[in-house]
Every structure is written in structure tokens, then in C-alpha cells.
Design a protein around this motif. Structure first.
Motif, short mmCIF file in Angstrom:
data_model
loop_
_atom_site.label_atom_id
_atom_site.label_comp_id
_atom_site.label_asym_id
_atom_site.label_seq_id
_atom_site.Cartn_x
_atom_site.Cartn_y
_atom_site.Cartn_z
N ARG A 141 19.99 -35.77 23.02
CA ARG A 141 20.70 -35.53 24.29
C ARG A 141 22.08 -34.93 24.08
O ARG A 141 22.69 -34.44 25.01
CB ARG A 141 20.80 -36.82 25.11
N ARG A 142 22.59 -35.00 22.86
CA ARG A 142 23.98 -34.55 22.66
C ARG A 142 24.03 -33.22 21.93
O ARG A 142 23.46 -33.06 20.85
CB ARG A 142 24.77 -35.62 21.91
N LEU A 143 24.78 -32.31 22.50
CA LEU A 143 24.87 -30.96 21.97
C LEU A 143 25.44 -30.92 20.55
O LEU A 143 24.95 -30.20 19.69
CB LEU A 143 25.75 -30.13 22.91
N THR A 163 13.52 -27.36 19.33
CA THR A 163 14.53 -28.35 19.70
C THR A 163 14.81 -28.29 21.21
O THR A 163 14.77 -27.21 21.81
CB THR A 163 15.86 -28.13 18.94
N THR A 164 15.07 -29.47 21.76
CA THR A 164 15.41 -29.58 23.18
C THR A 164 16.57 -30.55 23.34
O THR A 164 16.87 -31.33 22.43
CB THR A 164 14.22 -30.13 24.01
N ILE A 165 17.21 -30.50 24.52
CA ILE A 165 18.43 -31.32 24.70
C ILE A 165 18.35 -32.14 26.00
O ILE A 165 19.24 -32.11 26.83
CB ILE A 165 19.69 -30.42 24.61
N TYR A 166 17.26 -32.85 26.16
CA TYR A 166 17.07 -33.71 27.34
C TYR A 166 17.63 -35.11 27.07
O TYR A 166 17.68 -35.56 25.92
CB TYR A 166 15.59 -33.87 27.65
N PHE A 171 12.82 -37.29 29.76
CA PHE A 171 12.14 -36.19 29.09
C PHE A 171 10.93 -35.78 29.94
O PHE A 171 10.15 -36.63 30.36
CB PHE A 171 11.68 -36.61 27.68
#
Lengths: 308, 155
Positions: A141-143, A163-166, A171
């Protein structure tokens, strides 16, 4: 910050859970041993790495029952500054941190979600375990943490991950995941020892309700995995409120069971009672690992099967 | 922080799966230039964003994954530089040990100098173009051999 001399008072509440409590306290005075995982995706010949490190004055020994893992002496050797690290031939990680992926048993061709993936030690371990042939969704979740994950995937030459940033709790549905790893954010008590004083998350983020976050992540993971699929829940903390109580919450809300699992390190059953609360009896099939018995970080691992 | 994340989501786009012709063009380049057979990449898709090609494991189905807002997909494999194809150092470090052609073996002191000065006077029996840079059995990445010089594209 928790000083080492304050540790006995802090851990006292776990006296009944931690085997040979005095030995555990004594062990905290020793620094963490240094291990790395060798990345055969990039390094087809192990001896290149082993000889290269030995030339730098390092003693490297394979760890029994942990293929590709090596123990390094001296333990303060800066592995991160070596050519072997730069070229992605090695990933420094502590031994017990490999256990969740051993429990996950990922297979080539499967959809795998690593829900709290950064900085990527377990994502890259999954890629290795499947010969870079599973479809791995690595989420964080963290950039800032995702940047470290992306850098490690690149460094280790992994082509099987996106990669994903949920936020894990939300999700999105739609991918038929076969297996999901929830290596949840936790207070990190299992890491605590000399050289790691003050690393406990509960102190850094005093108002964070970790068990609530952990329950949200685990329930979502369960709802995302297909029926018959596997969710592995792990933390590096001792606190039952972040471990058994979280899994107990899931077992009461959903049709799930805990699957027993063989591990190559000494371990103990999960607790089924804590401070007057009785948990689901399945929790005895979860595993607790302690620093003084594993020469590593304390861990909790539960392998959960979705029944319906 | 919230604003920043939103911006990234907005920009994040699924890379395009390349056509069979384009895939064949890129993989033929690897085969002809380095002798790495096309079949090496049989289990991988080739995806494209602007001038970059990415290698990503072939999933049972791509469609469910395409509904995710992604940050990165797979491994940066090859770039298009004007009319040429250039292998990335990242991809060469992963697959370069399979190369049978256009591999440059450097001594540690030559490698040091190349990394420091970015180019070396160099004569070898090689075709001009991109080469795999190796030193003591380790693949370091991509260089360009042209006109008696070796130019570093190492990161």
C-alpha cells in the motif's frame, strides 16, 4: 524505545507462551545471525558466489534443510555492499522469514497474491520456488516501500511478478488466486534483540490498531482466494492478539480450516487460550517459532484453506 | 500522500501485448545477436510500453489481471533506440549466461576502468553492435562495441 534491560519486564506477559523463558531473555543479548538466499534465477553456478564471498574473507555455510540458504560469518559483514548483492545473486534474509513461503507451497502456473509484499524477500522467494513460472501479484500500500520492492524484483531478475499499490483490505476482486500470502504488518516483537532495540512498531505508531488492520487483511485475502485455495497468514511478532486472535476471527466468520504443515525449524503449536479468551481448536495447527530455538527472528505462521 | 498515489494510479496503464511479428522481431534479435534461442522465452509474454519491451510470465488468462491498476509488469527486457534494438543490462544479467556470440570477457581491472570511464579502447574479433559484458563468470550487462571502442551501458 525499549532498552535491552527493559526487555524482561516487557516480555513477562508472554512467560507462559515462550518455552524456557529465561533462556529466551538471555538469547536477546546476542545479535541476529546473518543469512542470505542464493538466487539461482540469475546465478546458475553457486560456486561463483560462494568463492567470491570467501575471497572477501567471509565464511559461508549452507543451512541444513533450507535449500539455497547460507549462514554468513562474521555476522556484521556488509553483504549489501558486495558485487554478489549488486548483481542480484543473493538476497540477505533471516531464516525464519523463509517459513511463510514454505507453507504457501506455490506452484508454476498458479495465480499468487503477495498482499504486503515490500521489500520483496518473500515475493522473490516465491519467484525462485516456482522457477519464475507462477503469476505473482506483488502488492504494497505504500509507495516508498513499493519502490524498494520494484528495485529488488529488478535486481533479482524476476519476470513473473507485477506490482500494485492497493490497500490490502480493499484489494479488488476478479483474479482467481490459488494462493495468497498475508505477511501482515505487525509490532515486530520477534525481531527484538540487541542491535534492534526500539524497532517495535507499537511504539513507533502508538495509535495504530494493528489487530484491526490484520483482521481486515486476512478476511479480504480469504475472500479473494478461490474455494479450495490457500491463505498463509504470518507475522514476526509474539503477541497472540496479532496472531491467533486474528486467525480465530477469520475461523469464526468464514468456512476455513488450518492445515498442518511441516517446517524445517523447531516450532510449537499456536495457543488456544489467551488472557481468558478461548480460541478455535484448529489454532493448535498453527506454528510458533522462537528466536532462541531458531537462531533467527520469532515468527507465527498459519496455513489456512478456504473450504467454501 | 493521497494526492500522489492518485496521480500514479491515473498514469498506470497496462502494457500492450505485442503482435506475433513484433515478438518475432525482438526475439530474432536476441537469437541472431547473442545466439540465445527464441524458445528460451516460450513461457513469457512480450509486452510493450512506448519504446520498452517487458518480459512477463504467460498467465493462464491475462484478462483478469488487466483489471488491476499496475505499477510495473515483469522485467524490462529490450529497448528501441532509434531504429535499433538494445538489450537491457537487467535482461542480460538474467539471460546473458546463455549467450554464445558477441560476449566480451573482461579482466577485473578492465571492468573497473570501463565502469569508471564509461569507455575503453578495445579490439576484438566481434561484429560491431551490442555485446554481453562478462567478468570472471559473472554477466554485468550491456556494452556497445564500435570502432575499436567498448562503450559501457552498465547501470
Amino acid at each position: 524505545m525499549l532498552e535491552l534491560n527493559e526487555a524482561p519486564a516487557y516480555f513477562e506477559r508472554y512467560r507462559e507462551i515462550i518455552p524456557r523463558f529465561e533462556e529466551f531473555l538471555e538469547h536477546l543479548k546476542k545479535p541476529l545471525p546473518l543469512y542470505f538466499r542464493l538466487n539461482e534465477l540469475k546465478c546458475p553456478r553457486e560456486e561463483i558466489v560462494l568463492k567470491g564471498l570467501e575471497r572477501q574473507g567471509v565464511k559461508v555455510e549452507p543451512v541444513p534443510n533450507f535449500p539455497k540458504f547460507y549462514r554468513v560469518e562474521p555476522r556484521d559483514f556488509p553483504l549489501g555492499n558486495t558485487e554478489e548483492y549488486y548483481l542480484g545473486y543473493i538476497y540477505p534474509m533471516t531464516l525464519s522469514s523463509a517459513l511463510p513461503v514454505l507453507a504457501l507451497e506455490p506452484k508454476p502456473g498458479e495465480y499468487i497474491l503477495d498482499m504486503c509484499a515490500a521489500p520483496g524477500s518473500k515475493t522473490t522467494q516465491i519467484a525462485q520456488a516456482t522457477g519464475d513460472r507462477a503469476v505473482i501479484v506483488a502488492n504494497d500500500r505504500r509507495l516508498d516501500r513499493l519502490a524498494a520492492l520494484v528495485a529488488n524484483l529488478k535486481r533479482l531478475g524476476v519476470a513473473s511478478a507485477l506490482t500494485t499499490i492497493y490497500r490490502g483490505e480493499v484489494f479488488p476482486y476478479g483474479v482467481p488466486f490459488d494462493r495468497i500470502l498475508v505477511d501482515a504488518p505487525c509490532s515486530g516483537e520477534g525481531r527484538y534483540r540487541q542491535g534492534y532495540e526500539g524497532e517495535l512498531l507499537y511504539q513507533k505508531e502508538g495509535h495504530t490498531n494493528l489487530p484491526a488492520i490484520q483482521k481486515g487483511l486476512l478476511v479480504r485475502a480469504f475472500d479473494l482466494v478461490k474455494v479450495g485455495g490457500i491463505v498463509v497468514y504470518s507475522t514476526c511478532t509474539i503477541n497472540p492478539e496479532e496472531n491467533e486472535m486474528v486467525v480465530d476471527y477469520l475461523l469464526r466468520k468464514r468456512q476455513a480450516e488450518i492445515v498442518p504443515c511441516d517446517y524445517p525449524l523447531p516450532h510449537h503449536p499456536g495457543v488456544t487460550e489467551w488472557e481468558g479468551r478461548v480460541f478455535h481448536p484448529d489454532l493448535a495447527k498453527a506454528a510458533r517459532f522462537f528466536p532462541h530455538e531458531t537462531e533467527s527472528v520469532g515468527f507465527f505462521v498459519a496455513k489456512i484453506k478456504r473450504l467454501f | 500522500m493521497k494526492k500522489r498515489r492518485k496521480k500514479i494510479h491515473k498514469e498506470a496503464k497496462w502494457p500492450r501485448v505485442v503482435s506475433l511479428e513484433e515478438r518475432d522481431e525482438v526475439l530474432s534479435f536476441w537469437e541472431e545477436r547473442f545466439g540465445i534461442p527464441k524458445e528460451t522465452f516460450a513461457d513469457y509474454l512480450l509486452l510493450s510500453t512506448a519504446k520498452n519491451y517487458w518480459l512477463f510470465v504467460k498467465p493462464p488468462e491475462l484478462r483478469p489481471l488487466q483489471n488491476l491498476q499496475v505499477q510495473t509488469v515483469g522485467l524490462l527486457f529490450t529497448r528501441r533506440v532509434s531504429k535499433w534494438l538494445k538489450p537491457t543490462s537487467t535482461a542480460l544479467q538474467r539471460f546473458g549466461h546463455l549467450a554464445t556470440r558477441n560476449v566480451v570477457e573482461l579482466t577485473p581491472s578492465e571492468l573497473d576502468r570501463l565502469r569508471r570511464e564509461r569507455r575503453l579502447p578495445f579490439e576484438a574479433e566481434l561484429e560491431e553492435g551490442y555485446v554481453v559484458i562478462k567478468c570472471e563468470g559473472k554477466v554485468w550487462g550491456c556494452g556497445l562495441y564500435a570502432k575499436g571502442k567498448l562503450i559501457s551501458y552498465l547501470p
